[in-house]
Design a protein around this motif. Sequence first.
Motif, mmCIF file in Angstrom:
data_model
loop_
_atom_site.group_PDB
_atom_site.id
_atom_site.type_symbol
_atom_site.label_atom_id
_atom_site.label_comp_id
_atom_site.label_asym_id
_atom_site.label_seq_id
_atom_site.Cartn_x
_atom_site.Cartn_y
_atom_site.Cartn_z
ATOM 1 N N ILE A 187 49.205 -17.986 50.776
ATOM 2 C CA ILE A 187 48.670 -18.038 49.288
ATOM 3 C C ILE A 187 48.671 -16.559 48.729
ATOM 4 O O ILE A 187 47.922 -15.845 49.502
ATOM 5 C CB ILE A 187 47.475 -18.818 49.465
ATOM 6 C CG1 ILE A 187 47.944 -20.454 50.162
ATOM 7 C CG2 ILE A 187 47.203 -19.086 48.059
ATOM 8 C CD1 ILE A 187 46.557 -21.043 50.193
ATOM 9 N N ASP A 188 48.871 -16.447 47.582
ATOM 10 C CA ASP A 188 48.912 -15.326 46.718
ATOM 11 C C ASP A 188 47.360 -14.984 46.787
ATOM 12 O O ASP A 188 46.808 -16.080 46.485
ATOM 13 C CB ASP A 188 49.624 -15.517 45.563
ATOM 14 C CG ASP A 188 49.328 -14.388 44.567
ATOM 15 O OD1 ASP A 188 48.365 -13.862 44.555
ATOM 16 O OD2 ASP A 188 50.472 -13.716 44.136
ATOM 17 N N SER A 189 46.927 -13.902 46.753
ATOM 18 C CA SER A 189 45.260 -13.599 47.026
ATOM 19 C C SER A 189 44.706 -13.915 45.570
ATOM 20 O O SER A 189 43.645 -14.039 45.590
ATOM 21 C CB SER A 189 45.147 -12.124 47.248
ATOM 22 O OG SER A 189 45.825 -11.295 46.330
ATOM 23 N N THR A 208 45.369 -16.721 53.060
ATOM 24 C CA THR A 208 46.040 -15.752 52.173
ATOM 25 C C THR A 208 46.222 -14.520 53.341
ATOM 26 O O THR A 208 45.064 -13.934 53.822
ATOM 27 C CB THR A 208 45.522 -15.461 51.009
ATOM 28 O OG1 THR A 208 46.036 -14.549 50.342
ATOM 29 C CG2 THR A 208 43.981 -15.169 51.063
ATOM 30 N N GLY A 213 51.227 -12.946 49.105
ATOM 31 C CA GLY A 213 51.135 -13.954 49.863
ATOM 32 C C GLY A 213 52.412 -13.966 51.138
ATOM 33 O O GLY A 213 52.331 -14.758 51.996
#
Length: 277
Positions: A187-189, A208, A213
Amino acid sequence: MTVSEALAQARRQLAGHCAGALEADLLLRHVLGVGRAWLYANGDRQLDDDAEQRYRDLVTRRHEGEPIAYITGVREFWSLPLRVTPDVLIPRPDTELLVEVALSFLPGNAPRRIADLGTGSGAVALAIAWERPDCEVHATEISPAALEVARSNGENLLPGRVVFHEGSWFDPLEGRFDLVVSNPPYIDSGDPHLEEGDVRHEPRSALTPGGDGLSAIREIAENAQEYLLPGGRLTFEHGFDQGAAARGILQELEYVEIETHQDLEKRDRVTTGKLKT
Protein backbone atom coordinates in the motif's frame (compact mmCIF):
# COMPACT_ATOMS: atom_id res chain seq x y z
CA MET A 1 -30.98 -11.37 30.05
CA THR A 2 -31.96 -14.01 27.52
CA VAL A 3 -29.99 -15.02 24.43
CA SER A 4 -32.51 -13.22 22.21
CA GLU A 5 -32.41 -10.06 24.28
CA ALA A 6 -28.60 -10.02 24.28
CA LEU A 7 -28.52 -10.47 20.51
CA ALA A 8 -31.08 -7.73 19.92
CA GLN A 9 -29.14 -5.29 22.10
CA ALA A 10 -25.83 -6.14 20.38
CA ARG A 11 -27.35 -5.80 16.92
CA ARG A 12 -28.57 -2.32 17.78
CA GLN A 13 -25.12 -1.37 19.06
CA LEU A 14 -23.42 -2.69 15.91
CA ALA A 15 -26.04 -1.38 13.49
CA GLY A 16 -23.49 1.03 12.00
CA HIS A 17 -21.30 -1.86 10.82
CA CYS A 18 -22.06 -3.30 7.38
CA ALA A 19 -22.29 -6.82 8.86
CA GLY A 20 -23.32 -5.81 12.37
CA ALA A 21 -26.06 -8.41 12.83
CA LEU A 22 -23.81 -11.24 11.70
CA GLU A 23 -20.99 -9.99 13.92
CA ALA A 24 -23.32 -9.86 16.92
CA ASP A 25 -24.20 -13.50 16.30
CA LEU A 26 -20.59 -14.51 15.80
CA LEU A 27 -19.43 -12.85 19.01
CA LEU A 28 -22.14 -14.52 21.11
CA ARG A 29 -21.33 -17.89 19.57
CA HIS A 30 -17.69 -17.24 20.42
CA VAL A 31 -18.53 -16.46 24.06
CA LEU A 32 -20.80 -19.48 24.46
CA GLY A 33 -18.85 -21.90 22.26
CA VAL A 34 -21.96 -22.86 20.26
CA GLY A 35 -23.13 -22.91 16.65
CA ARG A 36 -25.62 -20.57 14.97
CA ALA A 37 -28.45 -23.13 15.12
CA TRP A 38 -28.08 -23.30 18.91
CA LEU A 39 -28.63 -19.54 19.21
CA TYR A 40 -31.94 -19.65 17.38
CA ALA A 41 -33.10 -22.80 19.16
CA ASN A 42 -32.33 -21.37 22.59
CA GLY A 43 -33.41 -17.74 22.35
CA ASP A 44 -35.28 -17.90 25.68
CA ARG A 45 -32.32 -19.31 27.60
CA GLN A 46 -30.88 -17.03 30.27
CA LEU A 47 -27.25 -15.99 30.02
CA ASP A 48 -25.28 -16.23 33.23
CA ASP A 49 -23.74 -12.99 34.52
CA ASP A 50 -20.23 -13.88 33.41
CA ALA A 51 -21.23 -14.72 29.83
CA GLU A 52 -23.40 -11.61 29.61
CA GLN A 53 -20.58 -9.34 30.75
CA ARG A 54 -18.01 -10.95 28.46
CA TYR A 55 -20.40 -10.55 25.55
CA ARG A 56 -21.00 -6.88 26.36
CA ASP A 57 -17.25 -6.31 26.49
CA LEU A 58 -16.63 -7.95 23.12
CA VAL A 59 -19.46 -6.07 21.45
CA THR A 60 -18.11 -2.80 22.84
CA ARG A 61 -14.65 -3.58 21.47
CA ARG A 62 -16.15 -4.22 18.03
CA HIS A 63 -18.30 -1.09 18.25
CA GLU A 64 -15.12 0.90 18.92
CA GLY A 65 -13.54 -0.46 15.75
CA GLU A 66 -11.37 -3.37 16.82
CA PRO A 67 -11.29 -6.04 14.06
CA ILE A 68 -13.49 -8.99 14.87
CA ALA A 69 -10.67 -11.39 13.95
CA TYR A 70 -8.50 -9.91 16.70
CA ILE A 71 -11.38 -10.08 19.17
CA THR A 72 -12.07 -13.77 18.55
CA GLY A 73 -8.45 -14.62 17.77
CA VAL A 74 -9.45 -16.68 14.72
CA ARG A 75 -9.88 -16.11 10.99
CA GLU A 76 -10.68 -18.79 8.46
CA PHE A 77 -8.55 -18.92 5.32
CA TRP A 78 -8.75 -21.64 2.68
CA SER A 79 -11.07 -23.45 5.14
CA LEU A 80 -8.25 -23.49 7.72
CA PRO A 81 -9.02 -21.92 11.14
CA LEU A 82 -5.99 -19.68 11.66
CA ARG A 83 -5.01 -18.08 14.93
CA VAL A 84 -4.53 -14.34 14.46
CA THR A 85 -3.30 -11.59 16.76
CA PRO A 86 -2.57 -7.86 16.28
CA ASP A 87 0.98 -8.95 15.37
CA VAL A 88 -0.18 -10.28 11.99
CA LEU A 89 -2.18 -9.10 9.02
CA ILE A 90 -5.71 -10.48 9.01
CA PRO A 91 -5.97 -13.02 6.15
CA ARG A 92 -8.39 -11.84 3.47
CA PRO A 93 -10.46 -13.69 0.87
CA ASP A 94 -8.62 -11.84 -1.94
CA THR A 95 -5.40 -13.58 -0.93
CA GLU A 96 -6.94 -16.96 -1.70
CA LEU A 97 -6.38 -16.01 -5.35
CA LEU A 98 -2.63 -16.04 -4.63
CA VAL A 99 -3.00 -19.63 -3.42
CA GLU A 100 -5.09 -20.61 -6.45
CA VAL A 101 -2.53 -19.21 -8.89
CA ALA A 102 0.36 -20.83 -7.00
CA LEU A 103 -1.36 -24.22 -7.05
CA SER A 104 -1.85 -23.97 -10.81
CA PHE A 105 1.94 -24.23 -11.16
CA LEU A 106 2.24 -27.22 -8.82
CA PRO A 107 1.30 -30.65 -10.24
CA GLY A 108 -0.66 -32.78 -7.80
CA ASN A 109 2.00 -35.31 -6.78
CA ALA A 110 5.22 -33.52 -7.72
CA PRO A 111 7.79 -32.91 -4.92
CA ARG A 112 8.41 -29.19 -5.56
CA ARG A 113 10.16 -26.66 -3.29
CA ILE A 114 8.13 -23.58 -2.40
CA ALA A 115 9.05 -20.44 -0.46
CA ASP A 116 6.48 -18.05 1.04
CA LEU A 117 8.05 -14.68 1.88
CA GLY A 118 6.64 -12.55 4.70
CA THR A 119 4.31 -15.30 5.82
CA GLY A 120 2.55 -13.41 8.64
CA SER A 121 0.02 -15.83 10.13
CA GLY A 122 1.30 -18.58 7.81
CA ALA A 123 -1.94 -18.52 5.79
CA VAL A 124 -0.53 -18.90 2.28
CA ALA A 125 2.20 -21.39 3.17
CA LEU A 126 -0.21 -23.61 5.11
CA ALA A 127 -2.86 -23.50 2.39
CA ILE A 128 -0.31 -24.63 -0.20
CA ALA A 129 1.06 -27.32 2.11
CA TRP A 130 -2.50 -28.51 2.76
CA GLU A 131 -3.19 -28.90 -0.95
CA ARG A 132 0.22 -30.25 -1.97
CA PRO A 133 1.42 -32.72 0.70
CA ASP A 134 4.34 -33.88 -1.46
CA CYS A 135 5.86 -30.39 -1.64
CA GLU A 136 8.56 -28.96 0.62
CA VAL A 137 7.29 -25.62 1.90
CA HIS A 138 9.41 -22.94 3.57
CA ALA A 139 8.13 -19.65 5.00
CA THR A 140 10.04 -16.59 6.17
CA GLU A 141 8.99 -13.77 8.50
CA ILE A 142 11.05 -10.88 9.86
CA SER A 143 8.80 -10.22 12.88
CA PRO A 144 9.47 -12.60 15.80
CA ALA A 145 5.94 -12.02 17.14
CA ALA A 146 4.33 -12.80 13.78
CA LEU A 147 6.57 -15.82 13.36
CA GLU A 148 5.36 -17.19 16.68
CA VAL A 149 1.78 -16.96 15.40
CA ALA A 150 2.70 -18.69 12.14
CA ARG A 151 4.54 -21.48 13.93
CA SER A 152 1.62 -22.06 16.30
CA ASN A 153 -0.72 -22.32 13.31
CA GLY A 154 1.65 -24.77 11.70
CA GLU A 155 1.82 -26.93 14.82
CA ASN A 156 -1.96 -26.90 15.27
CA LEU A 157 -2.96 -27.50 11.65
CA LEU A 158 -0.12 -29.23 9.77
CA PRO A 159 2.63 -30.30 12.17
CA GLY A 160 5.99 -30.56 10.45
CA ARG A 161 4.69 -29.64 7.00
CA VAL A 162 6.03 -26.08 6.78
CA VAL A 163 9.52 -24.99 7.83
CA PHE A 164 9.37 -21.50 9.32
CA HIS A 165 12.42 -19.20 9.27
CA GLU A 166 13.05 -15.87 10.99
CA GLY A 167 14.48 -13.23 8.71
CA SER A 168 13.81 -10.79 5.88
CA TRP A 169 12.52 -12.21 2.61
CA PHE A 170 15.15 -14.64 1.23
CA ASP A 171 17.85 -14.01 3.87
CA PRO A 172 17.30 -17.17 5.98
CA LEU A 173 16.77 -19.48 2.98
CA GLU A 174 19.18 -21.85 1.27
CA GLY A 175 19.02 -23.51 -2.11
CA ARG A 176 16.69 -22.82 -5.01
CA PHE A 177 12.94 -23.11 -5.33
CA ASP A 178 10.43 -24.08 -7.99
CA LEU A 179 8.00 -21.43 -6.78
CA VAL A 180 8.29 -18.28 -4.69
CA VAL A 181 5.09 -16.66 -3.42
CA SER A 182 4.49 -13.56 -1.36
CA ASN A 183 1.80 -11.23 -0.13
CA PRO A 184 4.17 -8.36 0.67
CA PRO A 185 3.29 -4.90 1.98
CA TYR A 186 2.20 -2.92 -1.08
CA ILE A 187 0.00 0.00 0.00
CA ASP A 188 1.23 3.51 -0.86
CA SER A 189 2.32 5.23 2.34
CA GLY A 190 0.00 8.15 1.60
CA ASP A 191 -3.08 6.02 0.99
CA PRO A 192 -5.92 7.31 3.24
CA HIS A 193 -7.25 3.74 3.61
CA LEU A 194 -4.40 3.11 6.05
CA GLU A 195 -6.38 5.14 8.59
CA GLU A 196 -9.74 3.48 7.96
CA GLY A 197 -11.59 0.42 9.22
CA ASP A 198 -9.80 -2.71 10.38
CA VAL A 199 -6.58 -1.60 8.68
CA ARG A 200 -5.98 0.98 11.42
CA HIS A 201 -5.36 -1.85 13.87
CA GLU A 202 -3.09 -4.03 11.72
CA PRO A 203 0.72 -3.92 11.81
CA ARG A 204 1.78 -1.04 9.56
CA SER A 205 4.89 -2.86 8.37
CA ALA A 206 2.69 -5.61 6.91
CA LEU A 207 0.64 -3.05 4.95
CA THR A 208 3.06 -0.55 3.47
CA PRO A 209 6.80 -0.54 2.70
CA GLY A 210 6.67 3.24 2.35
CA GLY A 211 6.78 5.40 -0.76
CA ASP A 212 4.75 4.21 -3.73
CA GLY A 213 4.17 0.80 -2.15
CA LEU A 214 6.22 -1.10 -4.72
CA SER A 215 9.64 -1.27 -3.05
CA ALA A 216 9.06 -4.70 -1.45
CA ILE A 217 7.85 -6.12 -4.77
CA ARG A 218 10.90 -4.71 -6.56
CA GLU A 219 13.26 -6.20 -3.96
CA ILE A 220 11.61 -9.61 -4.01
CA ALA A 221 11.49 -9.76 -7.82
CA GLU A 222 15.16 -8.86 -8.14
CA ASN A 223 16.45 -11.22 -5.46
CA ALA A 224 14.19 -14.08 -6.54
CA GLN A 225 16.39 -14.57 -9.57
CA GLU A 226 19.08 -15.98 -7.30
CA TYR A 227 16.69 -18.36 -5.52
CA LEU A 228 14.46 -19.66 -8.31
CA LEU A 229 15.35 -22.71 -10.33
CA PRO A 230 15.54 -22.13 -14.11
CA GLY A 231 11.92 -21.99 -15.24
CA GLY A 232 10.77 -21.35 -11.67
CA ARG A 233 7.87 -19.02 -10.93
CA LEU A 234 7.52 -15.86 -8.85
CA THR A 235 3.92 -15.12 -7.84
CA PHE A 236 2.83 -12.24 -5.63
CA GLU A 237 -0.20 -10.23 -4.53
CA HIS A 238 -0.45 -6.48 -5.09
CA GLY A 239 -2.93 -3.62 -5.09
CA PHE A 240 -5.81 -3.42 -7.56
CA ASP A 241 -4.14 -0.45 -9.29
CA GLN A 242 -0.62 -1.93 -9.41
CA GLY A 243 -1.02 -4.59 -12.08
CA ALA A 244 0.70 -2.63 -14.84
CA ALA A 245 3.52 -1.55 -12.54
CA ALA A 246 4.01 -5.13 -11.30
CA ARG A 247 4.25 -6.43 -14.86
CA GLY A 248 6.67 -3.64 -15.68
CA ILE A 249 8.98 -4.64 -12.84
CA LEU A 250 9.08 -8.24 -14.04
CA GLN A 251 9.61 -7.19 -17.65
CA GLU A 252 12.58 -5.02 -16.69
CA LEU A 253 14.12 -8.02 -14.93
CA GLU A 254 13.51 -10.18 -18.01
CA TYR A 255 11.00 -12.58 -16.53
CA VAL A 256 8.88 -14.30 -19.16
CA GLU A 257 5.28 -15.56 -19.36
CA ILE A 258 4.18 -12.60 -17.23
CA GLU A 259 0.49 -12.59 -16.32
CA THR A 260 -1.79 -10.67 -13.99
CA HIS A 261 -4.82 -12.44 -12.51
CA GLN A 262 -7.94 -10.65 -11.36
CA ASP A 263 -10.00 -11.22 -8.23
CA LEU A 264 -13.74 -11.87 -8.11
CA GLU A 265 -14.44 -8.16 -8.55
CA LYS A 266 -12.37 -8.11 -11.77
CA ARG A 267 -9.54 -6.14 -10.19
CA ASP A 268 -5.85 -6.84 -10.80
CA ARG A 269 -4.64 -8.75 -7.74
CA VAL A 270 -1.88 -11.33 -8.44
CA THR A 271 0.99 -11.15 -10.92
CA THR A 272 3.29 -14.00 -11.87
CA GLY A 273 6.41 -14.37 -13.98
CA LYS A 274 8.73 -17.18 -15.00
CA LEU A 275 12.52 -17.16 -14.71
CA LYS A 276 14.19 -17.76 -18.03
CA THR A 277 15.51 -21.29 -18.55
